[in-house]
Design a protein around this motif. Structure first.
Motif, PDB file in Angstrom:
ATOM      1  N   GLU A   1      -0.614   3.026 -13.177  1.00  0.00           N
ATOM      2  CA  GLU A   1      -0.669   1.588 -13.456  1.00  0.00           C
ATOM      3  C   GLU A   1       0.107   0.808 -12.402  1.00  0.00           C
ATOM      4  O   GLU A   1      -0.361  -0.217 -11.887  1.00  0.00           O
ATOM      5  CB  GLU A   1      -0.116   1.303 -14.845  1.00  0.00           C
ATOM      6  CG  GLU A   1      -0.239  -0.165 -15.254  1.00  0.00           C
ATOM      7  CD  GLU A   1       0.238  -0.418 -16.675  1.00  0.00           C
ATOM      8  OE1 GLU A   1       0.365  -1.597 -17.040  1.00  0.00           O
ATOM      9  OE2 GLU A   1       0.482   0.564 -17.417  1.00  0.00           O
ATOM     10  N   GLY A   2       1.300   1.305 -12.078  1.00  0.00           N
ATOM     11  CA  GLY A   2       2.104   0.655 -11.043  1.00  0.00           C
ATOM     12  C   GLY A   2       1.423   0.709  -9.689  1.00  0.00           C
ATOM     13  O   GLY A   2       1.444  -0.268  -8.929  1.00  0.00           O
ATOM     14  N   ALA A   3       0.793   1.855  -9.384  1.00  0.00           N
ATOM     15  CA  ALA A   3       0.099   2.008  -8.109  1.00  0.00           C
ATOM     16  C   ALA A   3      -1.044   1.008  -7.991  1.00  0.00           C
ATOM     17  O   ALA A   3      -1.224   0.364  -6.945  1.00  0.00           O
ATOM     18  CB  ALA A   3      -0.434   3.431  -7.967  1.00  0.00           C
ATOM     19  N   LEU A   4      -1.822   0.866  -9.065  1.00  0.00           N
ATOM     20  CA  LEU A   4      -2.942  -0.077  -9.057  1.00  0.00           C
ATOM     21  C   LEU A   4      -2.461  -1.518  -8.880  1.00  0.00           C
ATOM     22  O   LEU A   4      -3.116  -2.324  -8.200  1.00  0.00           O
ATOM     23  CB  LEU A   4      -3.751   0.060 -10.345  1.00  0.00           C
ATOM     24  CG  LEU A   4      -4.578   1.341 -10.476  1.00  0.00           C
ATOM     25  CD1 LEU A   4      -5.159   1.463 -11.877  1.00  0.00           C
ATOM     26  CD2 LEU A   4      -5.698   1.365  -9.429  1.00  0.00           C
TER      27      LEU A   4
ATOM     28  N   SER B   1      -1.871  -5.690  -2.415  1.00  0.00           N
ATOM     29  CA  SER B   1      -2.190  -5.378  -1.025  1.00  0.00           C
ATOM     30  C   SER B   1      -3.526  -5.982  -0.619  1.00  0.00           C
ATOM     31  O   SER B   1      -3.662  -6.579   0.453  1.00  0.00           O
ATOM     32  CB  SER B   1      -2.218  -3.859  -0.826  1.00  0.00           C
ATOM     33  OG  SER B   1      -2.634  -3.531   0.479  1.00  0.00           O
ATOM     34  N   SER B   2      -4.529  -5.840  -1.472  1.00  0.00           N
ATOM     35  CA  SER B   2      -5.855  -6.346  -1.145  1.00  0.00           C
ATOM     36  C   SER B   2      -5.892  -7.871  -1.126  1.00  0.00           C
ATOM     37  O   SER B   2      -6.634  -8.477  -0.358  1.00  0.00           O
ATOM     38  CB  SER B   2      -6.888  -5.822  -2.151  1.00  0.00           C
ATOM     39  OG  SER B   2      -6.601  -6.290  -3.453  1.00  0.00           O
ATOM     40  N   GLU B   3      -5.066  -8.521  -1.966  1.00  0.00           N
ATOM     41  CA  GLU B   3      -5.043  -9.983  -2.018  1.00  0.00           C
ATOM     42  C   GLU B   3      -4.515 -10.594  -0.722  1.00  0.00           C
ATOM     43  O   GLU B   3      -5.008 -11.612  -0.258  1.00  0.00           O
ATOM     44  CB  GLU B   3      -4.175 -10.452  -3.191  1.00  0.00           C
ATOM     45  CG  GLU B   3      -4.824 -10.235  -4.550  1.00  0.00           C
ATOM     46  CD  GLU B   3      -3.872 -10.542  -5.683  1.00  0.00           C
ATOM     47  OE1 GLU B   3      -2.684 -10.799  -5.407  1.00  0.00           O
ATOM     48  OE2 GLU B   3      -4.308 -10.506  -6.851  1.00  0.00           O
ATOM     49  N   SER B   4      -3.498  -9.972  -0.146  1.00  0.00           N
ATOM     50  CA  SER B   4      -2.873 -10.546   1.054  1.00  0.00           C
ATOM     51  C   SER B   4      -3.374  -9.914   2.343  1.00  0.00           C
ATOM     52  O   SER B   4      -3.178 -10.468   3.426  1.00  0.00           O
ATOM     53  CB  SER B   4      -1.351 -10.388   0.977  1.00  0.00           C
ATOM     54  OG  SER B   4      -0.998  -9.021   0.919  1.00  0.00           O
TER      55      SER B   4
ATOM     56  N   TYR C   1       0.839  -1.207   0.000  1.00  0.00           N
ATOM     57  CA  TYR C   1       0.000   0.000   0.000  1.00  0.00           C
ATOM     58  C   TYR C   1       0.873   1.256   0.000  1.00  0.00           C
ATOM     59  O   TYR C   1       0.588   2.220  -0.722  1.00  0.00           O
ATOM     60  CB  TYR C   1      -0.917   0.003   1.224  1.00  0.00           C
ATOM     61  CG  TYR C   1      -1.840   1.183   1.284  1.00  0.00           C
ATOM     62  CD1 TYR C   1      -3.028   1.213   0.534  1.00  0.00           C
ATOM     63  CD2 TYR C   1      -1.541   2.295   2.073  1.00  0.00           C
ATOM     64  CE1 TYR C   1      -3.881   2.300   0.584  1.00  0.00           C
ATOM     65  CE2 TYR C   1      -2.385   3.385   2.119  1.00  0.00           C
ATOM     66  CZ  TYR C   1      -3.546   3.378   1.373  1.00  0.00           C
ATOM     67  OH  TYR C   1      -4.381   4.478   1.418  1.00  0.00           O
ATOM     68  N   LEU C   2       1.945   1.240   0.812  1.00  0.00           N
ATOM     69  CA  LEU C   2       2.851   2.380   0.872  1.00  0.00           C
ATOM     70  C   LEU C   2       3.475   2.644  -0.497  1.00  0.00           C
ATOM     71  O   LEU C   2       3.504   3.786  -0.965  1.00  0.00           O
ATOM     72  CB  LEU C   2       3.943   2.128   1.910  1.00  0.00           C
ATOM     73  CG  LEU C   2       5.043   3.183   2.034  1.00  0.00           C
ATOM     74  CD1 LEU C   2       4.456   4.523   2.443  1.00  0.00           C
ATOM     75  CD2 LEU C   2       6.105   2.738   3.044  1.00  0.00           C
ATOM     76  N   GLU C   3       3.943   1.586  -1.147  1.00  0.00           N
ATOM     77  CA  GLU C   3       4.552   1.750  -2.464  1.00  0.00           C
ATOM     78  C   GLU C   3       3.520   2.219  -3.490  1.00  0.00           C
ATOM     79  O   GLU C   3       3.834   3.008  -4.394  1.00  0.00           O
ATOM     80  CB  GLU C   3       5.192   0.432  -2.923  1.00  0.00           C
ATOM     81  CG  GLU C   3       5.877   0.493  -4.280  1.00  0.00           C
ATOM     82  CD  GLU C   3       7.045   1.462  -4.342  1.00  0.00           C
ATOM     83  OE1 GLU C   3       7.515   1.747  -5.459  1.00  0.00           O
ATOM     84  OE2 GLU C   3       7.511   1.950  -3.281  1.00  0.00           O
ATOM     85  N   ALA C   4       2.278   1.767  -3.328  1.00  0.00           N
ATOM     86  CA  ALA C   4       1.216   2.230  -4.223  1.00  0.00           C
ATOM     87  C   ALA C   4       1.017   3.730  -4.094  1.00  0.00           C
ATOM     88  O   ALA C   4       0.843   4.444  -5.093  1.00  0.00           O
ATOM     89  CB  ALA C   4      -0.091   1.500  -3.912  1.00  0.00           C
ATOM     90  N   MET C   5       1.061   4.232  -2.856  1.00  0.00           N
ATOM     91  CA  MET C   5       0.906   5.670  -2.627  1.00  0.00           C
ATOM     92  C   MET C   5       2.088   6.447  -3.215  1.00  0.00           C
ATOM     93  O   MET C   5       1.926   7.551  -3.746  1.00  0.00           O
ATOM     94  CB  MET C   5       0.770   5.962  -1.129  1.00  0.00           C
ATOM     95  CG  MET C   5      -0.483   5.374  -0.481  1.00  0.00           C
ATOM     96  SD  MET C   5      -2.032   5.962  -1.237  1.00  0.00           S
ATOM     97  CE  MET C   5      -2.415   4.591  -2.361  1.00  0.00           C
ATOM     98  N   VAL C   6       3.282   5.868  -3.096  1.00  0.00           N
ATOM     99  CA  VAL C   6       4.482   6.499  -3.665  1.00  0.00           C
ATOM    100  C   VAL C   6       4.358   6.581  -5.184  1.00  0.00           C
ATOM    101  O   VAL C   6       4.583   7.638  -5.794  1.00  0.00           O
ATOM    102  CB  VAL C   6       5.749   5.715  -3.272  1.00  0.00           C
ATOM    103  CG1 VAL C   6       6.951   6.213  -4.076  1.00  0.00           C
ATOM    104  CG2 VAL C   6       6.028   5.859  -1.779  1.00  0.00           C
ATOM    105  N   LEU C   7       3.985   5.466  -5.809  1.00  0.00           N
ATOM    106  CA  LEU C   7       3.861   5.430  -7.265  1.00  0.00           C
ATOM    107  C   LEU C   7       2.755   6.359  -7.751  1.00  0.00           C
ATOM    108  O   LEU C   7       2.885   7.007  -8.792  1.00  0.00           O
ATOM    109  CB  LEU C   7       3.593   3.996  -7.732  1.00  0.00           C
ATOM    110  CG  LEU C   7       4.761   3.024  -7.550  1.00  0.00           C
ATOM    111  CD1 LEU C   7       4.333   1.597  -7.852  1.00  0.00           C
ATOM    112  CD2 LEU C   7       5.945   3.423  -8.421  1.00  0.00           C
ATOM    113  N   SER C   8       1.673   6.437  -6.989  1.00  0.00           N
ATOM    114  CA  SER C   8       0.583   7.350  -7.338  1.00  0.00           C
ATOM    115  C   SER C   8       1.073   8.799  -7.308  1.00  0.00           C
ATOM    116  O   SER C   8       0.754   9.594  -8.201  1.00  0.00           O
ATOM    117  CB  SER C   8      -0.588   7.167  -6.371  1.00  0.00           C
ATOM    118  OG  SER C   8      -1.627   8.079  -6.660  1.00  0.00           O
ATOM    119  N   ALA C   9       1.876   9.124  -6.275  1.00  0.00           N
ATOM    120  CA  ALA C   9       2.416  10.483  -6.157  1.00  0.00           C
ATOM    121  C   ALA C   9       3.383  10.791  -7.302  1.00  0.00           C
ATOM    122  O   ALA C   9       3.528  11.949  -7.707  1.00  0.00           O
ATOM    123  CB  ALA C   9       3.125  10.651  -4.815  1.00  0.00           C
TER     124      ALA C   9
END
Length: 217
Positions: A147-150, A156-159, A134-142
């Motif tokens: 696409e990487g964030a998603l 994150s949601s799977e685990s 989730y943290l890396e998703a927020m970083v990639l979104s920023a």
């Protein structure tokens, strides 16, 4: 020369003993911490910060320093929050929870590069922690990499659900044995991993209420 070596050794041993003593909070500090934690749980962040400031000085009370950082974060004092977490991380290098909050504080300040470095380091050490996805998703979104964030959000949601349930069960065990701080830590991690419609949220909220009542008694 021999006397000098012995004197140095004794001084070092005494220093170590003093250091250990400093790391054990007094009963007064523990009581003050419980009151600050109750203020934090009740949403009175200003009172919590005021109570935690003297407790977080020095190296003697890592829990107080960590809660001070979180309090400052939710007050929007992201630079101060980062400082609290950085101080804690320097004292306890394996306190990866502090590193996660440093990265979150950096993101809030627009320091995306710094947050990314921390996230990458944490992922290299533990690629199974869904909070790091989730943290890396927020970083990639920023950074604009949607696409990487998603992709990381999906991982994150799977685990997250199964891990959250495990953390919740751990929290229940800690609660039963009176280790409230550790129980709260596990519950916070579990809550962060779950979607709003997860049935586990209700059980987590109920245990949080019990812990809050126990802290006031």
């Amino acid at each position: 020369m021999r006397f000098s070596v012995i004197a140095i050794f004794m001084a070092a041993a005494l220093s170590a003993l003093c250091s250990c003593a400093e790391r054990s909070p007094t009963k007064e500090k523990l009581k003050a911490y419980a009151e600050a934690k109750a203020s934090y749980a009740a949403g009175d962040l200003g009172a919590a910060e005021k109570a935690l400031l003297p407790l977080a000085r020095g190296r003697s009370f890592s829990q107080a320093k960590f809660l001070l950082g979180k309090t400052r974060f939710f007050l929007g004092e992201y630079d101060k929050a980062a400082s609290s977490f950085q101080e804690l991380a320097s004292e306890l290098p394996k306190h990866h929870e502090a590193d996660i909050w440093i990265a979150r504080s950096c993101l809030q300040q627009g320091k995306v590069g710094e947050a990314d470095k921390i996230a990458q380091k944490l992922l290299a050490n533990d690629s199974s922690d869904s909070r790091l996805y989730y943290l890396e998703a927020m970083v990639l979104s920023a950074k604009g990499d949607l696409e990487g964030a998603l992709g990381f959000l999906e991982r994150s949601s799977e685990s997250g659900e199964e891990l959250a349930k495990s953390l919740f069960e751990s929290a229940r065990i800690y609660y039963q044995f009176g280790q409230d701080d550790r129980a709260i830590e596990k519950l916070a991690r579990a809550k962060a991993m779950l979607p709003p419609d997860s049935p586990t949220n209700e059980a987590i909220d109920e245990l949080v209420k019990r812990l809050g009542k126990a802290g006031k008694e």
